[in-house]
Design a protein around this motif. Structure first.
Motif, PDB file in Angstrom:
ATOM      1  N   ALA A 117       0.841  -1.205   0.000  1.00 17.19           N
ATOM      2  CA  ALA A 117       0.000   0.000   0.000  1.00 17.19           C
ATOM      3  C   ALA A 117       0.876   1.255   0.000  1.00 17.19           C
ATOM      4  O   ALA A 117       0.569   2.251  -0.672  1.00 17.19           O
ATOM      5  CB  ALA A 117      -0.929  -0.005   1.212  1.00 17.19           C
ATOM      6  N   ALA A 118       1.988   1.189   0.735  1.00 18.68           N
ATOM      7  CA  ALA A 118       2.920   2.326   0.753  1.00 18.68           C
ATOM      8  C   ALA A 118       3.463   2.594  -0.646  1.00 18.68           C
ATOM      9  O   ALA A 118       3.553   3.740  -1.089  1.00 18.68           O
ATOM     10  CB  ALA A 118       4.065   2.049   1.729  1.00 18.68           C
ATOM     11  N   LEU A 119       3.798   1.509  -1.345  1.00 13.04           N
ATOM     12  CA  LEU A 119       4.324   1.645  -2.707  1.00 13.04           C
ATOM     13  C   LEU A 119       3.262   2.254  -3.629  1.00 13.04           C
ATOM     14  O   LEU A 119       3.561   3.102  -4.478  1.00 13.04           O
ATOM     15  CB  LEU A 119       4.766   0.275  -3.227  1.00 13.04           C
ATOM     16  N   GLY A 120       2.020   1.819  -3.440  1.00 10.88           N
ATOM     17  CA  GLY A 120       0.919   2.379  -4.228  1.00 10.88           C
ATOM     18  C   GLY A 120       0.748   3.873  -3.990  1.00 10.88           C
ATOM     19  O   GLY A 120       0.601   4.657  -4.933  1.00 10.88           O
ATOM     20  N   GLU A 121       0.799   4.280  -2.724  1.00 16.18           N
ATOM     21  CA  GLU A 121       0.666   5.712  -2.408  1.00 16.18           C
ATOM     22  C   GLU A 121       1.856   6.504  -2.953  1.00 16.18           C
ATOM     23  O   GLU A 121       1.710   7.658  -3.350  1.00 16.18           O
ATOM     24  CB  GLU A 121       0.535   5.915  -0.895  1.00 16.18           C
ATOM     25  N   MET A 122       3.045   5.893  -2.966  1.00 16.99           N
ATOM     26  CA  MET A 122       4.207   6.576  -3.552  1.00 16.99           C
ATOM     27  C   MET A 122       3.995   6.808  -5.050  1.00 16.99           C
ATOM     28  O   MET A 122       4.293   7.858  -5.587  1.00 16.99           O
ATOM     29  CB  MET A 122       5.479   5.743  -3.357  1.00 16.99           C
ATOM     30  N   TRP A 123       3.425   5.783  -5.678  1.00 18.92           N
ATOM     31  CA  TRP A 123       3.325   5.802  -7.141  1.00 18.92           C
ATOM     32  C   TRP A 123       2.222   6.732  -7.646  1.00 18.92           C
ATOM     33  O   TRP A 123       2.448   7.554  -8.534  1.00 18.92           O
ATOM     34  CB  TRP A 123       3.110   4.366  -7.629  1.00 18.92           C
ATOM     35  N   GLN A 124       1.036   6.565  -7.068  1.00 17.17           N
ATOM     36  CA  GLN A 124      -0.125   7.288  -7.614  1.00 17.17           C
ATOM     37  C   GLN A 124      -0.930   8.010  -6.538  1.00 17.17           C
ATOM     38  O   GLN A 124      -2.041   8.472  -6.815  1.00 17.17           O
ATOM     39  CB  GLN A 124      -1.058   6.301  -8.335  1.00 17.17           C
ATOM     40  N   GLY A 125      -0.423   8.084  -5.310  1.00 20.92           N
ATOM     41  CA  GLY A 125      -1.225   8.661  -4.234  1.00 20.92           C
ATOM     42  C   GLY A 125      -0.561   9.853  -3.568  1.00 20.92           C
ATOM     43  O   GLY A 125       0.020  10.715  -4.226  1.00 20.92           O
ATOM     44  N   GLY A 126      -0.607   9.883  -2.241  1.00 18.87           N
ATOM     45  CA  GLY A 126      -0.120  11.031  -1.468  1.00 18.87           C
ATOM     46  C   GLY A 126       1.372  11.259  -1.594  1.00 18.87           C
ATOM     47  O   GLY A 126       1.854  12.354  -1.316  1.00 18.87           O
ATOM     48  N   GLY A 127       2.118  10.221  -2.010  1.00 18.67           N
ATOM     49  CA  GLY A 127       3.569  10.366  -2.134  1.00 18.67           C
ATOM     50  C   GLY A 127       4.020  10.515  -3.578  1.00 18.67           C
ATOM     51  O   GLY A 127       5.214  10.399  -3.865  1.00 18.67           O
TER      52      GLY A 127
END
Lengths: 312, 312
Positions: A117-127
């Motif tokens: 989930a962290a990787l997902g947020e890095m890629w297309q989310g808050g990160g």
């Protein structure tokens, strides 16, 4: 790179499946139930069947698929093997190998769900736009995921990003779910916030809007705090102090560009971000004090996004 | 891969230069003084000259050199640019670019000295055989280096591995060198250990071998502890408790296979390892509790080894 890839978020109740273009565009997503019968022996076959069906419906052949990424609720070794996953009934399962046999696909990677989930947020989310991201998930428990140079830090024993079990209070007498004491999860999870509210309500007759609540929840605490309730504001400050302190400690280790705050508790929004950031600034090492704080953006889809990113 | 490579450890007083075979064998090493005149403008040229001379002496041509790795005592961005390095008199210096211009070499990488030493210990020292290593350097201060998947974690702001500035005691009233309070460095550095000894000696008339010491040093404290001196044992326990707690926190973030303990204080040897490990086990998250603890093995050569490893 081929045109399509799959991101699978395997949870204890449902499996979320996303068919993506490798550019990052989500073509479609659906869910199937997680059948836990017989030690979870049906799960991987169910997923493989559903992946095949999804391609058939779209008239896409398996040759057009770059790979399959899978997030699972347990520790993962070598991006392949799950080592005990109580939620699924699994012992040691080589998920990548079994899925490869069922699908004929070679590029299969498996990761822990919080890390994915962290990787997902890095890629297309808050990160988005960053490569060094720490994700903090405030839900029933407190989870985390560490991304360094665009890659998940799984840890040597699968415990990378287990930030809920950082000890932030040596004096605690109550026990964390893991058996030790004074862990971040005991204060900053939804249940930790409720516990703190109940403690304050019980220890005196001090007035509070929380006394009128039918049911004390983390959401109720933040809602009352936003209305100016003194006791609720005190609880929010308490949670922010514990989180800010822990994130400052994390900065001394991996020094991220951005902390992404997600999970049910993060629905409290900017008030939560502000109180964490204020307390972070108090204790963070000066070089790291400029780290940004963002709310997670992908919600329950973060796992699918991160899963597919692993194979791109 | 070519046959040779250079590892350079640029310190505030001397520059250590190692000519290595790319297999890892150190062919020879030497030192030159660090000339800090005029804001350190001579340093890079001095090193380039010495590298050329070292090759000439061995009748090796620059074409046989794979690359040059350089460790510097300051924060480094993009494996190239040093951002303020008070010890050298430098402001912002693109070390890799300047060295490339002077040597004609393309493969040049620059890293923070503590991080680079950690990489060296991973490669040929106490962490040999592992890819996920945390190095803890207990010297005048407390430094650290985080290695994940065989690579340095430099951090987004160059503060990766700044573990000396983890807050381990909220109640502290004395200020750390960095301006904040209660940091690991205040307890586990050589000077922190001496301070603790002086506090205990001053606060009562309690007998201790330390009262007979001509000069209180961290070494004296460990030496007396090994002879069974009660107060010294108490200090060692205190240091172990602070270190064990901090390393357990680190495990919740990057979950290393091994902690490598180096720096002058680590000359205390197995007694130090034992007290850290005992306290680590008390607070570490169960999944990470199996991490190993090793003494550093390369001493002052760790920087050279880590520097060359960056370009291999």
């Amino acid at each position: 790179m081929k045109k399509y890839a799959y991101g699978v978020d395997l949870g204890g109740t449902t499996v979320k499946i996303g068919l993506f273009e490798t550019s990052g565009n989500l073509v479609k997503s659906w869910e199937i139930p997680t059948r836990k019968d017989n030690g979870g022996e049906l799960i991987i076959g169910d997923i493989a069947d559903s992946l095949g069906q999804g391609l058939g419906d779209e008239k896409i052949s398996m040759e057009e698929v770059e790979g399959i990424g899978i997030g699972v609720p347990g520790p993962v070794l070598d991006e392949s093997v799950v080592n005990k996953c109580a939620n699924l009934g699994w012992g040691v399962v080589d998920v990548a190998k079994e899925m490869a046999e069922l699908t004929g696909m070679e590029n299969i990677k498996v990761g822990n769900d919080a890390n994915v989930a962290a990787l997902g947020e890095m890629w297309q989310g808050g990160g988005k736009g960053h490569k060094n991201v720490v994700m903090v998930t405030l839900g029933t428990g407190v989870g985390g995921g560490i991304i360094v140079g665009g890659k998940i830090v799984p840890g040597a024993f699968g415990a990378g990003g287990e930030i809920g079990h950082m000890q932030v209070n040596k004096a605690e007498t109550m026990t964390c779910g893991c058996g030790k004491k004074g862990h971040l999860e005991q204060y900053a999870s939804a249940s930790g916030i409720v516990r703190r509210a109940q403690e304050l309500l019980n220890e005196s007759d001090r007035p509070s809007m929380l006394r009128d609540a039918q049911y004390i929840s983390a959401k109720e605490v933040f809602d009352c705090a936003k209305k100016g309730d003194d006791m609720s504001l005190e609880i929010v400050e308490f949670v922010g102090e514990k989180l800010g302190t822990a994130l400052a400690l994390i900065s001394c280790v991996v020094d991220p560009e951005v902390f992404v705050i997600g999970g049910g508790v993060s629905k409290a929004g900017q008030m939560l971000i502000d109180v964490i950031q204020k307390n972070f600034a108090k204790t963070a090492f000066h070089a790291s004090a400029g780290a940004a704080f963002e709310l997670a953006k992908l919600g329950n889809d973060a796992g699918m996004y991160g899963a597919v990113k692993m194979v791109l």
